[in-house]
Design a protein around this motif. Structure first.
Motif, PDB file in Angstrom:
ATOM      1  N   ALA A 262      -4.717  14.369 -18.697  1.00  0.00           N
ATOM      2  CA  ALA A 262      -3.500  13.904 -19.413  1.00  0.00           C
ATOM      3  C   ALA A 262      -2.448  12.886 -18.695  1.00  0.00           C
ATOM      4  CB  ALA A 262      -3.035  14.817 -20.098  1.00  0.00           C
ATOM      5  N   VAL A 263      -3.224  12.382 -17.438  1.00  0.00           N
ATOM      6  CA  VAL A 263      -2.552  11.507 -16.763  1.00  0.00           C
ATOM      7  C   VAL A 263      -3.062  10.050 -16.591  1.00  0.00           C
ATOM      8  CG1 VAL A 263      -1.716  13.567 -14.908  1.00  0.00           C
ATOM      9  CG2 VAL A 263      -4.131  12.407 -14.716  1.00  0.00           C
ATOM     10  N   ARG A 264      -2.114   9.341 -16.624  1.00  0.00           N
ATOM     11  CA  ARG A 264      -2.446   7.818 -16.732  1.00  0.00           C
ATOM     12  C   ARG A 264      -2.983   7.285 -15.351  1.00  0.00           C
ATOM     13  NH1 ARG A 264       0.847   4.777 -20.357  1.00  0.00           N
ATOM     14  NH2 ARG A 264       2.066   6.210 -21.806  1.00  0.00           N
ATOM     15  N   TRP A 265      -4.123   6.470 -15.466  1.00  0.00           N
ATOM     16  CA  TRP A 265      -4.652   5.770 -14.430  1.00  0.00           C
ATOM     17  C   TRP A 265      -3.798   4.927 -13.805  1.00  0.00           C
ATOM     18  CZ3 TRP A 265      -8.824   8.024 -12.800  1.00  0.00           C
ATOM     19  CH2 TRP A 265      -9.648   8.843 -13.765  1.00  0.00           C
ATOM     20  N   ALA A 266      -4.248   4.406 -12.578  1.00  0.00           N
ATOM     21  CA  ALA A 266      -3.415   3.410 -11.890  1.00  0.00           C
ATOM     22  C   ALA A 266      -3.509   1.956 -12.558  1.00  0.00           C
ATOM     23  CB  ALA A 266      -3.904   3.317 -10.349  1.00  0.00           C
ATOM     24  N   ARG A 267      -2.301   1.285 -12.081  1.00  0.00           N
ATOM     25  CA  ARG A 267      -2.498  -0.178 -12.646  1.00  0.00           C
ATOM     26  C   ARG A 267      -1.972  -0.965 -11.248  1.00  0.00           C
ATOM     27  NH1 ARG A 267       2.557  -1.814 -13.092  1.00  0.00           N
ATOM     28  NH2 ARG A 267       4.094  -0.550 -13.628  1.00  0.00           N
ATOM     29  N   PRO A 268      -2.280  -2.307 -11.298  1.00  0.00           N
ATOM     30  CA  PRO A 268      -1.674  -3.146 -10.080  1.00  0.00           C
ATOM     31  C   PRO A 268      -0.264  -3.246 -10.353  1.00  0.00           C
ATOM     32  CG  PRO A 268      -3.653  -3.894 -10.975  1.00  0.00           C
ATOM     33  CD  PRO A 268      -3.341  -2.969 -12.076  1.00  0.00           C
ATOM     34  N   LEU A 269       0.633  -2.950  -9.415  1.00  0.00           N
ATOM     35  CA  LEU A 269       1.942  -3.203  -9.559  1.00  0.00           C
ATOM     36  C   LEU A 269       2.255  -4.903  -9.633  1.00  0.00           C
ATOM     37  CD1 LEU A 269       3.433  -1.053  -6.671  1.00  0.00           C
ATOM     38  CD2 LEU A 269       3.310  -0.531  -8.998  1.00  0.00           C
ATOM     39  N   LYS A 270       3.459  -5.137 -10.527  1.00  0.00           N
ATOM     40  CA  LYS A 270       3.866  -6.278 -10.650  1.00  0.00           C
ATOM     41  C   LYS A 270       4.716  -6.897  -9.465  1.00  0.00           C
ATOM     42  CE  LYS A 270       4.404  -5.662 -15.909  1.00  0.00           C
ATOM     43  NZ  LYS A 270       5.598  -5.492 -16.838  1.00  0.00           N
ATOM     44  N   ASP A 271       4.496  -8.100  -9.569  1.00  0.00           N
ATOM     45  CA  ASP A 271       5.292  -8.732  -8.125  1.00  0.00           C
ATOM     46  C   ASP A 271       6.512  -8.230  -7.881  1.00  0.00           C
ATOM     47  OD1 ASP A 271       2.998 -10.124  -7.686  1.00  0.00           O
ATOM     48  OD2 ASP A 271       3.788 -11.912  -8.059  1.00  0.00           O
ATOM     49  N   ALA A 272       7.487  -7.994  -8.716  1.00  0.00           N
ATOM     50  CA  ALA A 272       8.706  -7.501  -8.804  1.00  0.00           C
ATOM     51  C   ALA A 272       9.019  -5.970  -8.386  1.00  0.00           C
ATOM     52  CB  ALA A 272       9.682  -7.797 -10.236  1.00  0.00           C
ATOM     53  N   GLU A 273       7.669  -5.361  -8.715  1.00  0.00           N
ATOM     54  CA  GLU A 273       7.962  -3.969  -8.856  1.00  0.00           C
ATOM     55  C   GLU A 273       7.673  -3.620  -7.098  1.00  0.00           C
ATOM     56  OE1 GLU A 273       6.550  -1.754 -12.819  1.00  0.00           O
ATOM     57  OE2 GLU A 273       5.087  -2.951 -11.612  1.00  0.00           O
ATOM     58  N   LEU A 274       6.658  -4.289  -6.577  1.00  0.00           N
ATOM     59  CA  LEU A 274       6.161  -4.025  -5.227  1.00  0.00           C
ATOM     60  C   LEU A 274       7.456  -4.405  -4.205  1.00  0.00           C
ATOM     61  CD1 LEU A 274       4.161  -2.962  -3.228  1.00  0.00           C
ATOM     62  CD2 LEU A 274       2.808  -5.511  -3.412  1.00  0.00           C
ATOM     63  N   ALA A 275       7.889  -5.889  -4.554  1.00  0.00           N
ATOM     64  CA  ALA A 275       9.125  -6.276  -4.038  1.00  0.00           C
ATOM     65  C   ALA A 275      10.308  -5.560  -3.884  1.00  0.00           C
ATOM     66  CB  ALA A 275       9.438  -7.878  -4.285  1.00  0.00           C
ATOM     67  N   SER A 276      10.373  -4.645  -4.855  1.00  0.00           N
ATOM     68  CA  SER A 276      11.731  -3.683  -5.101  1.00  0.00           C
ATOM     69  C   SER A 276      11.475  -2.328  -4.751  1.00  0.00           C
ATOM     70  CB  SER A 276      12.069  -3.732  -6.489  1.00  0.00           C
ATOM     71  OG  SER A 276      11.183  -3.000  -7.494  1.00  0.00           O
ATOM     72  N   PHE A 277      10.199  -1.972  -4.027  1.00  0.00           N
ATOM     73  CA  PHE A 277       9.754  -0.788  -3.596  1.00  0.00           C
ATOM     74  C   PHE A 277      10.947  -0.389  -2.326  1.00  0.00           C
ATOM     75  CE2 PHE A 277       7.388   2.742  -2.068  1.00  0.00           C
ATOM     76  CZ  PHE A 277       7.143   3.423  -2.872  1.00  0.00           C
ATOM     77  N   THR A 278      11.863   0.549  -2.386  1.00  0.00           N
ATOM     78  CA  THR A 278      12.788   0.721  -1.543  1.00  0.00           C
ATOM     79  C   THR A 278      12.289   1.858  -0.437  1.00  0.00           C
ATOM     80  OG1 THR A 278      13.857   2.308  -2.965  1.00  0.00           O
ATOM     81  CG2 THR A 278      14.653  -0.103  -2.940  1.00  0.00           C
ATOM     82  N   PRO A 279      11.369   2.955  -0.646  1.00  0.00           N
ATOM     83  CA  PRO A 279      11.004   3.947   0.252  1.00  0.00           C
ATOM     84  C   PRO A 279      10.274   3.178   1.534  1.00  0.00           C
ATOM     85  CG  PRO A 279      10.774   4.626  -1.634  1.00  0.00           C
ATOM     86  CD  PRO A 279      10.895   3.484  -1.941  1.00  0.00           C
ATOM     87  N   PRO A 280      10.435   3.776   2.615  1.00  0.00           N
ATOM     88  CA  PRO A 280       9.487   2.913   3.844  1.00  0.00           C
ATOM     89  C   PRO A 280       8.091   3.317   3.462  1.00  0.00           C
ATOM     90  CG  PRO A 280      11.247   4.106   4.835  1.00  0.00           C
ATOM     91  CD  PRO A 280      11.427   4.333   3.341  1.00  0.00           C
ATOM     92  N   LEU A 281       7.125   2.474   3.427  1.00  0.00           N
ATOM     93  CA  LEU A 281       5.723   2.626   2.907  1.00  0.00           C
ATOM     94  C   LEU A 281       4.648   2.319   3.846  1.00  0.00           C
ATOM     95  CD1 LEU A 281       3.881   2.663   0.176  1.00  0.00           C
ATOM     96  CD2 LEU A 281       3.821   0.287   0.407  1.00  0.00           C
ATOM     97  N   LEU A 282       3.658   3.352   3.950  1.00  0.00           N
ATOM     98  CA  LEU A 282       2.515   3.123   4.689  1.00  0.00           C
ATOM     99  C   LEU A 282       1.368   3.313   3.735  1.00  0.00           C
ATOM    100  CD1 LEU A 282       0.761   3.481   7.371  1.00  0.00           C
ATOM    101  CD2 LEU A 282       1.222   5.933   7.120  1.00  0.00           C
ATOM    102  N   ALA A 283       0.089   2.343   3.982  1.00  0.00           N
ATOM    103  CA  ALA A 283      -0.928   2.341   3.018  1.00  0.00           C
ATOM    104  C   ALA A 283      -2.255   2.307   4.074  1.00  0.00           C
ATOM    105  CB  ALA A 283      -0.845   1.181   2.096  1.00  0.00           C
ATOM    106  N   ILE A 284      -2.979   3.139   3.766  1.00  0.00           N
ATOM    107  CA  ILE A 284      -4.175   3.496   4.571  1.00  0.00           C
ATOM    108  C   ILE A 284      -5.399   2.924   3.742  1.00  0.00           C
ATOM    109  CG2 ILE A 284      -5.349   5.091   5.856  1.00  0.00           C
ATOM    110  CD1 ILE A 284      -2.812   6.421   6.757  1.00  0.00           C
ATOM    111  N   TYR A 285      -6.286   2.244   3.908  1.00  0.00           N
ATOM    112  CA  TYR A 285      -7.492   1.884   3.337  1.00  0.00           C
ATOM    113  C   TYR A 285      -8.821   2.072   4.282  1.00  0.00           C
ATOM    114  CZ  TYR A 285      -4.661  -0.597  -0.104  1.00  0.00           C
ATOM    115  OH  TYR A 285      -3.527  -1.017  -1.041  1.00  0.00           O
ATOM    116  N   GLY A 286      -9.755   2.532   3.516  1.00  0.00           N
ATOM    117  CA  GLY A 286     -11.078   2.635   4.185  1.00  0.00           C
ATOM    118  C   GLY A 286     -11.558   0.777   4.107  1.00  0.00           C
ATOM    119  N   GLY A 287     -11.841   0.470   5.298  1.00  0.00           N
ATOM    120  CA  GLY A 287     -12.268  -1.176   5.383  1.00  0.00           C
ATOM    121  C   GLY A 287     -13.668  -1.149   4.615  1.00  0.00           C
TER     122      GLY A 287
END
Length: 294
Positions: free
Chosen positions: A210-235
């Motif tokens: 009963a949890v929602r799947w991820a969706r791409p953040l809108k530009d305004a949402e990503l730009a307004s993200f205030t906590p320090p952010l670290l994103a790690i991806y597998g190449g």
């Protein structure tokens, strides 16, 4: 209509809890557990480690639970408490009693868990679906968050490729052990779950999510993200688009940090545990503060 997560039957729940108990044997550190009451039900929390560092809260992926962090919790609990949650709305020992109808409800739920634990601010680390949940916490409970770290946040910053989505749907229709192993090899080539882990994940398939799947953040949402952010991806991830995500973050959130691990897939945490843990720990230390509660 918003749903409440539940097992398909009492027998399925009992089978899952037996597999959960077996998983507890993999946890390498002494632990305390608690069931915190929130507006959405009780949330099961496993706490290990100690120290002056701000606590770190772990959010697991789909069909997982807090115990799935067992292989890296020792490294993460360097000088700080680590709290692994069983997300409400997914399998685990948490029990959902009210739906999460809005994305903002994740922020409310998270803040209520912290209130129940006597904590004011924490770091958050999420993986896969848990990375989406950590993102929602950063958007809707930012005042409670010192930093947000995301491991393979597929579908959050850049869209998951359509081919990957179609293949996930096909795999989802095959509930056999062979089907699960085939999906695991596709997502995380070269990695093999232990029998205990595999049994737990397969038992979790009886849970009606009963949890929602991820969706791409809108530009305004990503730009307004205030906590320090670290994103790690597998190449080499088949469900993420690291180059696209890296470009978008550089434009809209230039202060964020992005790490791409060459050759690793969606299971980058398990494929390169030392590198991932070291990078996360250094990020946490840089954004630590004196805990103001708990």
């Amino acid at each position: 209509m918003a749903k409440i997560g539940r097992f398909s039957s009492d027998e399925a729940r009992e089978a899952y809890l037996r597999s959960y108990e077996a998983m507890e044997g993999l946890w390498p550190l002494p632990a305390e557990t608690a069931d915190v009451t929130t507006s959405f039900g009780t949330t099961h929390v496993r706490r290990s480690g100690a120290g002056d560092g701000l606590p770190l809260v772990l959010l697991h992926g789909v069909l997982g639970n807090g115990l799935h962090w067992h292989s890296v919790v020792e490294g993460l609990a360097q000088g700080r408490p680590v709290l692994a949650l069983d997300t409400v709305g997914g399998p685990g020992r948490s029990v959902q009693t009210a739906p999460m109808a809005r994305e903002a409800d994740f922020g409310t739920w998270f803040a209520e868990v912290l209130d129940g634990l006597g904590l004011e601010r924490v770091h958050v680390l999420g993986e896969s679906a848990g990375a989406w949940h950590a993102t929602l916490v950063g958007l809707y409970a930012a005042e409670r968050v010192a930093s947000v770290s995301l491991i393979e946040p597929n579908g959050v910053v850049a869209r998951t490729p359509w081919r990957a989505l179609l293949r996930l749907v096909r795999f989802g229709g095959d509930r056999t052990e062979e089907g699960w192993r085939a999906m695991s090899e596709w997502l995380t080539p070269g990695l093999t779950m232990t029998e205990v882990e595999l049994a737990n994940v397969r038992a979790g398939q009886s849970f009606r999510l009963a949890v929602r799947w991820a969706r791409p953040l809108k530009d305004a949402e990503l730009a307004s993200f205030t906590p320090p952010l670290l994103a790690i991806y597998g190449g080499a991830s088949v469900v993420s688009d690291p180059p696209a995500a890296q470009r978008r973050i550089a434009v809209l959130l230039p202060g964020a940090e992005v790490v791409v691990v060459p050759g690793a897939g969606h299971g980058v945490r398990a494929q390169a545990p030392a590198r991932v843990v070291d990078r996360v720990v250094r990020f946490l230390v840089r954004h630590d503060e004196v805990p103001r509660g708990g």
